[in-house]
Design a protein around this motif. Structure first.
Motif, PDB file in Angstrom:
ATOM      1  N   ALA A  58       0.860  -1.191   0.000  1.00 22.74           N
ATOM      2  CA  ALA A  58       0.000   0.000   0.000  1.00 22.74           C
ATOM      3  C   ALA A  58       0.891   1.233   0.000  1.00 22.74           C
ATOM      4  O   ALA A  58       2.114   1.149   0.115  1.00 22.74           O
ATOM      5  N   LYS A  59       0.239   2.376  -0.078  1.00 27.60           N
ATOM      6  CA  LYS A  59       0.916   3.668  -0.001  1.00 27.60           C
ATOM      7  C   LYS A  59       0.075   4.540   0.921  1.00 27.60           C
ATOM      8  O   LYS A  59      -1.140   4.635   0.744  1.00 27.60           O
ATOM      9  N   PHE A  60       0.719   5.159   1.935  1.00 23.98           N
ATOM     10  CA  PHE A  60      -0.041   5.949   2.897  1.00 23.98           C
ATOM     11  C   PHE A  60       0.816   7.057   3.515  1.00 23.98           C
ATOM     12  O   PHE A  60       2.039   6.985   3.529  1.00 23.98           O
ATOM     13  N   ALA A  99       9.632   1.985   1.123  1.00 20.93           N
ATOM     14  CA  ALA A  99      10.304   3.262   0.897  1.00 20.93           C
ATOM     15  C   ALA A  99       9.547   4.326   1.677  1.00 20.93           C
ATOM     16  O   ALA A  99       8.324   4.265   1.798  1.00 20.93           O
ATOM     17  N   ILE A 100      10.295   5.278   2.221  1.00 20.67           N
ATOM     18  CA  ILE A 100       9.700   6.415   2.912  1.00 20.67           C
ATOM     19  C   ILE A 100      10.228   7.665   2.219  1.00 20.67           C
ATOM     20  O   ILE A 100      11.442   7.867   2.134  1.00 20.67           O
ATOM     21  N   THR A 101       9.317   8.490   1.712  1.00 23.05           N
ATOM     22  CA  THR A 101       9.692   9.773   1.140  1.00 23.05           C
ATOM     23  C   THR A 101       9.310  10.839   2.158  1.00 23.05           C
ATOM     24  O   THR A 101       8.132  11.027   2.465  1.00 23.05           O
ATOM     25  N   MET A 102      10.315  11.501   2.707  1.00 23.50           N
ATOM     26  CA  MET A 102      10.114  12.474   3.775  1.00 23.50           C
ATOM     27  C   MET A 102       9.627  13.805   3.214  1.00 23.50           C
ATOM     28  O   MET A 102       9.788  14.090   2.028  1.00 23.50           O
ATOM     29  N   ASP A 103       9.083  14.640   4.094  1.00 30.04           N
ATOM     30  CA  ASP A 103       8.629  15.975   3.712  1.00 30.04           C
ATOM     31  C   ASP A 103       9.773  16.836   3.183  1.00 30.04           C
ATOM     32  O   ASP A 103       9.548  17.813   2.477  1.00 30.04           O
ATOM     33  N   THR A 104      10.997  16.460   3.479  1.00 31.98           N
ATOM     34  CA  THR A 104      12.181  17.182   2.994  1.00 31.98           C
ATOM     35  C   THR A 104      12.528  16.803   1.556  1.00 31.98           C
ATOM     36  O   THR A 104      13.396  17.412   0.953  1.00 31.98           O
ATOM     37  N   GLY A 105      11.871  15.752   1.040  1.00 34.08           N
ATOM     38  CA  GLY A 105      12.176  15.250  -0.297  1.00 34.08           C
ATOM     39  C   GLY A 105      13.127  14.062  -0.271  1.00 34.08           C
ATOM     40  O   GLY A 105      13.283  13.373  -1.274  1.00 34.08           O
ATOM     41  N   GLU A 141       5.640   3.737   1.262  1.00 34.46           N
ATOM     42  CA  GLU A 141       5.237   2.808   0.213  1.00 34.46           C
ATOM     43  C   GLU A 141       5.685   1.419   0.632  1.00 34.46           C
ATOM     44  O   GLU A 141       6.867   1.195   0.879  1.00 34.46           O
ATOM     45  N   VAL A 142       4.742   0.518   0.732  1.00 36.12           N
ATOM     46  CA  VAL A 142       5.034  -0.869   1.092  1.00 36.12           C
ATOM     47  C   VAL A 142       4.899  -1.679  -0.187  1.00 36.12           C
ATOM     48  O   VAL A 142       3.816  -1.774  -0.759  1.00 36.12           O
ATOM     49  N   PHE A 143       6.007  -2.231  -0.663  1.00 40.93           N
ATOM     50  CA  PHE A 143       6.021  -2.932  -1.945  1.00 40.93           C
ATOM     51  C   PHE A 143       5.668  -4.408  -1.830  1.00 40.93           C
ATOM     52  O   PHE A 143       5.217  -5.017  -2.793  1.00 40.93           O
ATOM     53  N   GLU A 144       5.931  -4.983  -0.658  1.00 37.92           N
ATOM     54  CA  GLU A 144       5.576  -6.381  -0.391  1.00 37.92           C
ATOM     55  C   GLU A 144       5.293  -6.498   1.103  1.00 37.92           C
ATOM     56  O   GLU A 144       5.692  -5.615   1.874  1.00 37.92           O
ATOM     57  N   PHE A 145       4.600  -7.547   1.498  1.00 40.75           N
ATOM     58  CA  PHE A 145       4.268  -7.713   2.912  1.00 40.75           C
ATOM     59  C   PHE A 145       5.506  -7.433   3.748  1.00 40.75           C
ATOM     60  O   PHE A 145       6.591  -7.955   3.470  1.00 40.75           O
ATOM     61  N   SER A 146       5.350  -6.581   4.756  1.00 38.27           N
ATOM     62  CA  SER A 146       6.488  -6.139   5.551  1.00 38.27           C
ATOM     63  C   SER A 146       6.181  -6.247   7.036  1.00 38.27           C
ATOM     64  O   SER A 146       5.039  -6.059   7.463  1.00 38.27           O
ATOM     65  N   ARG A 147       7.257  -6.520   7.795  1.00 42.20           N
ATOM     66  CA  ARG A 147       7.164  -6.567   9.250  1.00 42.20           C
ATOM     67  C   ARG A 147       8.345  -5.776   9.804  1.00 42.20           C
ATOM     68  O   ARG A 147       9.461  -5.875   9.293  1.00 42.20           O
TER      69      ARG A 147
END
Length: 131
Positions: free
Chosen positions: A66-68, A86-92, A114-120
């Motif tokens: 998902a993406k949130f 992946a995490i895209t921060m407010d700083t870019g 962004e979660v590309f595959e099931f993650s823990r």
């Protein structure tokens, strides 16, 4: 963001939990923060307060692809145990992570996860002043 569940773990308790057992998992709804996908996020809390910090969350956390949006309201550090995100921060800045990677993010930031595959992950969130 929907209110997060809290469990009353005594401040001086020792808590044992397993990532691989079905007991103790709680739904962690993201509400309107979901951009796409169905993350079906869940958490297993180990601690909700610290001996020297007014807020301390120690937990396992899972998500499906998902993406949130995510708000780092407190300092947060985590180790990705399984998956790819992946995490895209407010700083870019963008941080891509795979199992075994760790990150520490100071309070006050926002980002898009962004979660590309099931993650823990195993995460520790803290706030407050230590003696």
């Amino acid at each position: 963001m929907t209110a997060r569940p809290k469990l009353p773990n005594p401040i001086d308790s020792v808590v044992l939990a397993s990532l691989d057992t079905p007991d103790g998992w709680l739904e962690y709804p993201l509400g309107n923060d979901v951009i796409e996908g169905n993350p079906d996020t869940r958490m297993k809390l180990l601690r909700t307060v610290g001996v020297k910090t007014p807020h301390k969350s120690v937990a396992f956390f899972t998500s499906r692809p998902a993406k949130f949006h995510w708000r780092f309201e407190n300092d947060e550090a985590f180790v990705l145990i399984e998956g790819r995100i992946a995490i895209t921060m407010d700083t870019g800045e963008r941080f891509e992570m795979v199992a075994g990677d760790a990150v520490s993010i100071p309070a006050g930031h926002t980002g898009v996860c962004e979660v590309f595959e099931f993650s823990r992950k195993f995460t520790v969130v803290t706030s407050g002043i230590a003696d």
